[in-house]
Design an enzyme around this catalytic site. Structure first.
Site, PDB file in Angstrom:
ATOM      1  N   PRO A   5     105.182  -4.248  43.300  1.00  0.00           N
ATOM      2  CA  PRO A   5     105.935  -5.089  42.361  1.00  0.00           C
ATOM      3  C   PRO A   5     105.931  -6.570  42.767  1.00  0.00           C
ATOM      4  O   PRO A   5     106.193  -7.433  41.927  1.00  0.00           O
ATOM      5  CB  PRO A   5     107.360  -4.518  42.424  1.00  0.00           C
ATOM      6  CG  PRO A   5     107.216  -3.151  43.004  1.00  0.00           C
ATOM      7  CD  PRO A   5     106.009  -3.187  43.890  1.00  0.00           C
ATOM      8  N   ARG A  45      86.623  -0.002  31.152  1.00  0.00           N
ATOM      9  CA  ARG A  45      86.166  -0.202  29.776  1.00  0.00           C
ATOM     10  C   ARG A  45      85.382  -1.509  29.613  1.00  0.00           C
ATOM     11  O   ARG A  45      84.703  -1.693  28.607  1.00  0.00           O
ATOM     12  CB  ARG A  45      87.336  -0.145  28.782  1.00  0.00           C
ATOM     13  CG  ARG A  45      88.289  -1.285  28.896  1.00  0.00           C
ATOM     14  CD  ARG A  45      89.464  -1.140  27.937  1.00  0.00           C
ATOM     15  NE  ARG A  45      89.143  -1.475  26.554  1.00  0.00           N
ATOM     16  CZ  ARG A  45      89.022  -2.715  26.083  1.00  0.00           C
ATOM     17  NH1 ARG A  45      89.171  -3.758  26.897  1.00  0.00           N
ATOM     18  NH2 ARG A  45      88.747  -2.933  24.823  1.00  0.00           N
ATOM     19  N   ASP A  94      89.235  -8.532  22.053  1.00  0.00           N
ATOM     20  CA  ASP A  94      90.496  -7.985  22.574  1.00  0.00           C
ATOM     21  C   ASP A  94      91.580  -9.037  22.589  1.00  0.00           C
ATOM     22  O   ASP A  94      91.307 -10.209  22.844  1.00  0.00           O
ATOM     23  CB  ASP A  94      90.317  -7.546  24.046  1.00  0.00           C
ATOM     24  CG  ASP A  94      89.500  -6.279  24.194  1.00  0.00           C
ATOM     25  OD1 ASP A  94      89.412  -5.514  23.230  1.00  0.00           O
ATOM     26  OD2 ASP A  94      88.964  -6.066  25.306  1.00  0.00           O
TER      27      ASP A  94
HETATM   28  C1  JAH Z   1     106.453   1.351  43.901  1.00  0.00           C
HETATM   29  C2  JAH Z   1     104.678   1.469  46.024  1.00  0.00           C
HETATM   30  N1  JAH Z   1     103.831  -3.527  39.101  1.00  0.00           N
HETATM   31  C3  JAH Z   1     104.182  -2.176  38.970  1.00  0.00           C
HETATM   32  C4  JAH Z   1     104.392  -1.461  40.276  1.00  0.00           C
HETATM   33  C5  JAH Z   1     103.388  -1.298  41.206  1.00  0.00           C
HETATM   34  C6  JAH Z   1     103.646  -0.584  42.389  1.00  0.00           C
HETATM   35  C7  JAH Z   1     104.901  -0.067  42.604  1.00  0.00           C
HETATM   36  N2  JAH Z   1     105.857  -0.245  41.684  1.00  0.00           N
HETATM   37  C8  JAH Z   1     105.618  -0.924  40.559  1.00  0.00           C
HETATM   38  C9  JAH Z   1     105.241   0.693  43.823  1.00  0.00           C
HETATM   39  C10 JAH Z   1     106.781   2.079  45.068  1.00  0.00           C
HETATM   40  C11 JAH Z   1     105.887   2.131  46.116  1.00  0.00           C
HETATM   41  C12 JAH Z   1     104.356   0.771  44.896  1.00  0.00           C
END
Ligand code: JAH
Length: 306
Positions: A110, A179, A194
């Site tokens: 995130p 894709r 797109d």
């Molecule tokens: C959650 C490891 N951008 C979305 C996203 C990507 C990875 C994770 N969460 C949200 C995530 C827990 C552990 C990665």
């Protein structure tokens, strides 16, 4: 393109056998290799996580296991390249070898850099991607530090929400990139058309689409689409794309680059902006182009039936 994915849930990637990605793999355009991270553990419990230094909730993925896994997957990929090169040299009579290719490593998190269509196009040019999706609270940061100095490492986010792990994000990225690979889509024009595609569609959403029948449950297909006037249709689609972007994604519309807008785009934007700032919404469609067809949004080959 070669894709290696190291995960404690390799079963999670079964959807990549289906539909467009499945076909790309059958055709050998996408070579996806799944790896079980726990194969690189040495203890009876196959432990991949431990408590976080400094305290706090949750667990962190251990660096040693990831290090062993990545080293071994990279080494295997390089052996596969050399075997392939040796085969080519034998066929073509060229010796000496090419520079070794290293994978671009992608870690979904995130806190990563936003994954956009632009990033997907960048990844689609790479010969080799290595995905390291985490579970728990993430991977010990020293893994990214270590491989950041040996390969190119991208920490990427597919959106501002928290998943239970990085696997779903890997599925999203592989499909968005897959894709775009040459030969995967039947119609090469659809990629340029797109939403978000660089060029005419940068920061633009696509407008509405319709197929037969011309009237369904009393809802009519916009008359212009049945007219056969390719220039007017292209202009109408452009207007609808601008309208939809202003309405649903004003922050995207604010980033529309003046260089990618023609005079009619500007007129259309002013008209819609004036309307929405007066608080009305869902107003009836009007022909803002006055039937004129601009130079930049005249019918192209992608607008003509094939
Ligand atoms: C959650 C490891 N951008 C979305 C996203 C990507 C990875 C994770 N969460 C949200 C995530 C827990 C552990 C990665």
């Amino acid at each position: 393109m070669r894709v290696d994915i190291i995960s404690i849930f390799p079963e999670y990637f079964a959807p990549l056998d289906v539909s467009l990605m499945g076909k790309a793999r059958e055709r050998g355009i996408l070579d996806i290799r799944l790896h079980q991270l726990r194969d690189w553990t040495r203890d009876v419990h196959k432990t991949v996580d431990d408590t976080p230094y400094g305290g706090g909730p949750g667990m962190v993925m251990k660096p040693e296991i990831w290090g062993e896994a990545i080293d071994s997957v990279v080494a295997q990929g390089q052996r596969d390249q050399q075997a392939h090169q040796g085969h080519q040299a034998h066929q073509g009579g060229v010796e000496g070898g090419m520079p070794a290719v290293l994978p671009r490593m992608i870690v979904p998190t995130p806190s990563g850099r936003p994954f956009t269509q632009e990033v997907a196009l960048e990844y689609a040019k790479e010969p080799w991607l290595l995905f390291a999706p985490a579970r728990y609270e993430g991977i010990d940061s020293r893994v990214m530090a270590e491989y950041g100095s040996r390969l190119r490492v991208d920490e990427v986010s597919i959106g501002d929400y928290v998943l239970a792990g990085g696997e779903a994000a890997v599925l999203v990225i592989v499909e968005a990139v897959g894709r775009l690979l040459p030969g995967v889509l039947g119609n090469a024009c659809s990629v340029a058309d797109d939403s978000f595609a660089p060029g005419a569609m940068a920061n633009l959403l696509e407008g509405p689409v319709y197929t037969k029948p011309p009237v369904w449950r009393g809802h009519e297909v916009p008359e212009i689409l049945l007219s056969g006037h390719h220039g007017k249709i292209a202009r109408w689609r452009r207007d609808e794309a601008l309208r939809r972007t202003l309405e649903k994604r004003p922050e995207l519309a604010a980033r529309l680059d003046a260089g990618s807008l023609d005079a009619l785009d500007r007129r259309v934007l002013e008209e819609f902006e004036g309307r929405s700032s007066r608080g009305s919404s869902g107003g009836a469609s009007s022909d803002l182009s006055g039937g004129a067809s601009s130079d930049s949004f005249r019918a192209g080959p992608e607008d003509v039936a094939n």
